[in-house]
Design a protein around this motif. Structure first.
Motif, short mmCIF file in Angstrom:
data_model
loop_
_atom_site.label_atom_id
_atom_site.label_comp_id
_atom_site.label_asym_id
_atom_site.label_seq_id
_atom_site.Cartn_x
_atom_site.Cartn_y
_atom_site.Cartn_z
N PRO A 129 0.85 -1.20 0.00
CA PRO A 129 0.00 0.00 0.00
C PRO A 129 0.88 1.24 0.00
O PRO A 129 2.02 1.21 0.47
N HIS A 130 0.36 2.31 -0.55
CA HIS A 130 1.13 3.55 -0.59
C HIS A 130 1.51 3.98 0.82
O HIS A 130 0.68 4.08 1.71
N SER A 131 2.81 4.20 1.02
CA SER A 131 3.31 4.54 2.36
C SER A 131 2.76 5.89 2.80
O SER A 131 2.55 6.80 2.00
N THR A 132 2.54 5.98 4.09
CA THR A 132 2.05 7.23 4.66
C THR A 132 2.68 7.45 6.02
O THR A 132 3.05 6.49 6.69
N GLY A 160 5.27 -11.69 10.46
CA GLY A 160 6.07 -10.66 9.82
C GLY A 160 5.65 -10.32 8.41
O GLY A 160 5.74 -9.17 7.98
N SER A 161 5.19 -11.34 7.66
CA SER A 161 4.78 -11.10 6.28
C SER A 161 3.54 -10.22 6.19
O SER A 161 3.24 -9.67 5.13
N ILE A 162 2.81 -10.07 7.30
CA ILE A 162 1.68 -9.15 7.35
C ILE A 162 2.08 -7.87 8.07
O ILE A 162 1.68 -6.77 7.67
N PHE A 163 2.85 -8.01 9.14
CA PHE A 163 3.26 -6.83 9.90
C PHE A 163 4.06 -5.84 9.06
O PHE A 163 3.85 -4.63 9.16
N VAL A 164 4.98 -6.34 8.24
CA VAL A 164 5.86 -5.44 7.50
C VAL A 164 5.07 -4.53 6.55
O VAL A 164 5.24 -3.31 6.57
N PRO A 165 4.18 -5.07 5.68
CA PRO A 165 3.40 -4.16 4.82
C PRO A 165 2.54 -3.19 5.62
O PRO A 165 2.43 -2.01 5.27
N PHE A 166 1.93 -3.68 6.69
CA PHE A 166 1.07 -2.82 7.51
C PHE A 166 1.87 -1.69 8.14
O PHE A 166 1.48 -0.52 8.09
N LEU A 167 3.01 -2.02 8.73
CA LEU A 167 3.82 -0.99 9.40
C LEU A 167 4.50 -0.07 8.39
O LEU A 167 4.74 1.11 8.68
N ARG A 168 4.82 -0.61 7.23
CA ARG A 168 5.37 0.27 6.19
C ARG A 168 4.34 1.32 5.80
O ARG A 168 4.67 2.48 5.56
N TYR A 169 3.08 0.89 5.73
CA TYR A 169 2.01 1.82 5.37
C TYR A 169 1.77 2.87 6.46
O TYR A 169 1.61 4.05 6.17
N THR A 170 1.79 2.43 7.73
CA THR A 170 1.45 3.36 8.81
C THR A 170 2.61 4.27 9.21
O THR A 170 2.38 5.37 9.72
N THR A 171 3.85 3.81 8.99
CA THR A 171 5.00 4.61 9.42
C THR A 171 5.74 5.27 8.27
O THR A 171 6.44 6.27 8.46
#
Length: 266
Positions: A129-132, A160-171
């Motif tokens: 997802p587009h980072s924000t 981790g395979s779910i956490f990384v995309p999610f955290l990349r998006y939120t941070t």
């Protein structure tokens, strides 16, 4: 001896990829352990997936701890987020571990199969997802944590395979997303290991080498090797072209998914 060698090999790959990509070792451990137990006949067929999931999560306790420690030294762990998410990860993980007892090994294979294909596609094509950098509410983090914990413990992955995309998006920061994912994976793995230990405690047709659903020999071999090699993965993540390595790993996941599909259909 062959099994011990494969268990150690699982640990080496688990440690390297956990530190390198922040994905946890389950994506390596689960397909390989399925292959070992199906080939050797050590575990009754109807318990293979439960033992694999339990052992993978238990081994990830050590892998993620080593990886998180190395990431902390590089200041890549966002501890404020870890404190918010961890309690709800644990609740979701315990739920997933208890629900796994209600489903057959083949059903769990289908879930794993779909997840392997999804993660491999996301990695190979670099779909994020587009980072924000927008601040997410604590409630959003908690709800997401609970869902990820429940699903990940069901298929034996440390999240981790779910956490990384999610955290990349939120941070908006990939390296801190990877580092924070390693720390979150520890609480998920710990809760999952305990959950499968308890749920398998009274299962009577498991071999003596298991404790609950956890295969002790595999656990110690994988944990030993992964803790040694996780710091190397962290070091490589700051030195190697991660995109190339992600594509290579994605191809391995596709191969694992195809083999799992063949097993299910046969």
């Amino acid at each position: 001896m062959i099994s011990i060698g494969i268990f150690l090999f699982c640990g080496i790959l688990s440690g390297i990829f956990s530190g390198l990509l922040g994905i946890g070792g389950g994506l390596v451990i689960v397909p390989l352990l399925i292959l070992v137990f199906e080939t050797t006949g050590q575990i009754p067929a109807h318990h293979i997936m439960h033992v694999v999931v339990a052992t993978s999560l238990s081994a990830s306790i050590f892998t993620s701890f080593s990886s998180a420690y190395a990431q902390t030294k590089r200041q890549c762990v966002l501890w404020d987020i870890v404190k918010i998410m961890s309690p709800f990860i644990i609740l979701g993980t315990l739920l997933g571990a208890s629900l796994a007892n209600l489903f057959s090994a083949n059903f769990m294979r289908w879930i794993l199969l779909l997840f392997l294909f999804s993660v491999a596609t996301q990695m190979f094509f670099d779909i994020y997802p587009h980072s924000t950098a927008k601040n997410f509410s604590p409630a959003a983090y908690r709800i997401t944590s609970f869902i990820i914990g429940a699903f990940s413990s069901f298929v034996g992955l440390a999240g981790g395979s779910i956490f990384v995309p999610f955290l990349r998006y939120t941070t908006g920061d990939l390296r801190k997303a990877i580092g924070t994912s390693s720390a979150l994976a520890w609480s998920l793995a710990l809760a999952g290991g305990i959950g499968f230990l308890v749920s398998g405690w009274h299962v009577t047709d498991l071999p003596p080498v298991t404790l609950g659903y956890i295969h002790i020999q595999a656990l110690f071999c994988i944990a030993f090797a992964s803790m040694l090699f996780a710091p190397l993965g962290v070091k490589l993540s700051h030195a190697l072209p991660v995109q190339f390595l992600k594509k290579l790993f994605a191809l391995l996941l596709y191969a694992s998914a195809v083999r799992t599909l063949i097993t299910v259909l046969s």
